[in-house]
Design an enzyme around this catalytic site. Structure first.
Site, PDB file in Angstrom:
ATOM      1  N   TYR A 140       0.849  -1.192   0.000  1.00  0.00           N
ATOM      2  CA  TYR A 140       0.000   0.000   0.000  1.00  0.00           C
ATOM      3  C   TYR A 140       0.885   1.241   0.000  1.00  0.00           C
ATOM      4  O   TYR A 140       1.749   1.401   0.863  1.00  0.00           O
ATOM      5  CB  TYR A 140      -0.903  -0.035   1.240  1.00  0.00           C
ATOM      6  CG  TYR A 140      -1.556   1.276   1.604  1.00  0.00           C
ATOM      7  CD1 TYR A 140      -2.271   2.019   0.686  1.00  0.00           C
ATOM      8  CD2 TYR A 140      -1.467   1.770   2.907  1.00  0.00           C
ATOM      9  CE1 TYR A 140      -2.872   3.224   1.034  1.00  0.00           C
ATOM     10  CE2 TYR A 140      -2.070   2.963   3.272  1.00  0.00           C
ATOM     11  CZ  TYR A 140      -2.764   3.690   2.323  1.00  0.00           C
ATOM     12  OH  TYR A 140      -3.357   4.874   2.674  1.00  0.00           O
ATOM     13  N   PHE A 141       0.663   2.132  -0.968  1.00  0.00           N
ATOM     14  CA  PHE A 141       1.395   3.396  -1.038  1.00  0.00           C
ATOM     15  C   PHE A 141       0.562   4.471  -0.354  1.00  0.00           C
ATOM     16  O   PHE A 141      -0.516   4.829  -0.811  1.00  0.00           O
ATOM     17  CB  PHE A 141       1.662   3.787  -2.503  1.00  0.00           C
ATOM     18  CG  PHE A 141       2.350   5.110  -2.658  1.00  0.00           C
ATOM     19  CD1 PHE A 141       3.667   5.285  -2.250  1.00  0.00           C
ATOM     20  CD2 PHE A 141       1.689   6.192  -3.226  1.00  0.00           C
ATOM     21  CE1 PHE A 141       4.307   6.519  -2.395  1.00  0.00           C
ATOM     22  CE2 PHE A 141       2.321   7.421  -3.380  1.00  0.00           C
ATOM     23  CZ  PHE A 141       3.632   7.588  -2.968  1.00  0.00           C
ATOM     24  N   ALA A 142       1.070   4.962   0.784  1.00  0.00           N
ATOM     25  CA  ALA A 142       0.391   5.999   1.565  1.00  0.00           C
ATOM     26  C   ALA A 142       1.060   7.341   1.314  1.00  0.00           C
ATOM     27  O   ALA A 142       2.293   7.444   1.323  1.00  0.00           O
ATOM     28  CB  ALA A 142       0.462   5.658   3.050  1.00  0.00           C
ATOM     29  N   TYR A 143       0.254   8.380   1.122  1.00  0.00           N
ATOM     30  CA  TYR A 143       0.782   9.717   0.856  1.00  0.00           C
ATOM     31  C   TYR A 143       0.132  10.782   1.734  1.00  0.00           C
ATOM     32  O   TYR A 143       0.538  11.923   1.729  1.00  0.00           O
ATOM     33  CB  TYR A 143       0.583  10.078  -0.624  1.00  0.00           C
ATOM     34  CG  TYR A 143      -0.860   9.971  -1.067  1.00  0.00           C
ATOM     35  CD1 TYR A 143      -1.763  10.999  -0.806  1.00  0.00           C
ATOM     36  CD2 TYR A 143      -1.329   8.833  -1.722  1.00  0.00           C
ATOM     37  CE1 TYR A 143      -3.099  10.897  -1.184  1.00  0.00           C
ATOM     38  CE2 TYR A 143      -2.668   8.727  -2.109  1.00  0.00           C
ATOM     39  CZ  TYR A 143      -3.534   9.758  -1.830  1.00  0.00           C
ATOM     40  OH  TYR A 143      -4.846   9.653  -2.199  1.00  0.00           O
ATOM     41  N   GLY A 144      -0.909  10.413   2.492  1.00  0.00           N
ATOM     42  CA  GLY A 144      -1.634  11.371   3.328  1.00  0.00           C
ATOM     43  C   GLY A 144      -1.459  11.059   4.802  1.00  0.00           C
ATOM     44  O   GLY A 144      -0.337  10.830   5.269  1.00  0.00           O
ATOM     45  N   SER A 145      -2.558  11.016   5.545  1.00  0.00           N
ATOM     46  CA  SER A 145      -2.464  10.799   6.996  1.00  0.00           C
ATOM     47  C   SER A 145      -1.866   9.437   7.342  1.00  0.00           C
ATOM     48  O   SER A 145      -1.282   9.267   8.413  1.00  0.00           O
ATOM     49  CB  SER A 145      -3.835  10.958   7.657  1.00  0.00           C
ATOM     50  OG  SER A 145      -4.729   9.949   7.227  1.00  0.00           O
ATOM     51  N   GLU A 168     -10.777   4.529   4.122  1.00  0.00           N
ATOM     52  CA  GLU A 168     -10.706   5.419   2.962  1.00  0.00           C
ATOM     53  C   GLU A 168     -12.082   5.756   2.378  1.00  0.00           C
ATOM     54  O   GLU A 168     -12.172   6.498   1.403  1.00  0.00           O
ATOM     55  CB  GLU A 168      -9.813   4.802   1.878  1.00  0.00           C
ATOM     56  CG  GLU A 168      -8.367   4.606   2.310  1.00  0.00           C
ATOM     57  CD  GLU A 168      -7.648   5.909   2.623  1.00  0.00           C
ATOM     58  OE1 GLU A 168      -8.048   6.974   2.111  1.00  0.00           O
ATOM     59  OE2 GLU A 168      -6.684   5.876   3.393  1.00  0.00           O
ATOM     60  N   TYR A 194      -5.214  17.665  10.430  1.00  0.00           N
ATOM     61  CA  TYR A 194      -4.926  16.726   9.348  1.00  0.00           C
ATOM     62  C   TYR A 194      -3.540  17.003   8.756  1.00  0.00           C
ATOM     63  O   TYR A 194      -2.747  16.085   8.547  1.00  0.00           O
ATOM     64  CB  TYR A 194      -6.010  16.833   8.269  1.00  0.00           C
ATOM     65  CG  TYR A 194      -5.885  15.809   7.167  1.00  0.00           C
ATOM     66  CD1 TYR A 194      -6.233  14.483   7.386  1.00  0.00           C
ATOM     67  CD2 TYR A 194      -5.441  16.172   5.895  1.00  0.00           C
ATOM     68  CE1 TYR A 194      -6.130  13.536   6.368  1.00  0.00           C
ATOM     69  CE2 TYR A 194      -5.332  15.237   4.882  1.00  0.00           C
ATOM     70  CZ  TYR A 194      -5.672  13.921   5.126  1.00  0.00           C
ATOM     71  OH  TYR A 194      -5.569  12.987   4.121  1.00  0.00           O
TER      72      TYR A 194
END
Length: 192
Positions: free
Chosen positions: A22-27, A101, A142
């Site tokens: 999983y590529f996470a870019y936010g929180s 999400e 956030y």
């Protein structure tokens, strides 16, 4: 196994394997944030997604009731890039991640992206993109979670500076998920 409307490749990947990337870019850059609902998460690598930019928006113009503002998404933009973290997760956490999400509500759509690690390796990952969004500003809480995650994982300094410069909506009320994350951070600090 699949919990969401997703591309066949993503479903196949989840069904065949006990884990997914999983590529996470936010929180979800912040370990304590993603671990609230996804206990199997393991750090794999820093990576960047080429030809996309980080943006903030609200699904159909309705700000997140959880974060009291806009949330992060990625937008196809040739020549730009988004840095993030590749997490290795148990397929058992796929439904939980999709729920987080807002996939069932149509807020985010799971997508497959090819990201490049710092070592130059290209890997396929699941990520999420907001559907039908209107640009907006995130809450300070956030933004803080994203910036803490970027710092915690050592994203490039220039990218961290870019995140620090994000304008917010100046929301000052209570954000329960932020309180939960802060409690988790305090607990982690005590065990050090």
């Amino acid at each position: 196994m699949s919990c969401s409307r997703s591309s066949g490749d993503l479903e196949e990947q989840s069904c065949k394997n006990e884990h997914f990337l999983y590529f996470a870019y936010g929180s979800n850059l912040l370990r304590e944030r993603i671990m609230l609902r996804n206990p199997s998460v393991v750090f794999l690598s820093l990576a960047h997604l080429l030809d996309y930019k980080l943006a903030f928006g609200s699904h159909q113009g309705k700000p997140s009731s959880q974060w009291h503002g806009s949330t992060a998404t990625i937008v196809y933009t040739p020549g730009d890039e988004v840095w993030g973290v590749v997490w290795k997760m148990s397929s058992n956490d796929l439904c939980s991640l999709d729920r987080q999400e807002g996939v069932e509500d149509g807020i985010y759509v799971p997508i497959e992206v090819a990201v490049q690690t710092q070592e130059g390796k290209v890997i396929q990952c699941r990520s999420y993109q907001m559907d039908d969004f209107v640009y907006g500003l995130p809450s300070p809480q956030y933004k803080k979670v994203i910036c803490m995650g970027a710092k915690q994982n050592g994203l490039p300094v220039e990218y961290q500076e870019k995140l620090d410069s994000i304008e917010t909506n100046n929301y000052t009320g209570l954000v329960p998920v932020f309180e939960e994350i802060e409690a988790s951070l305090r607990a982690a600090e005590k065990t050090k």
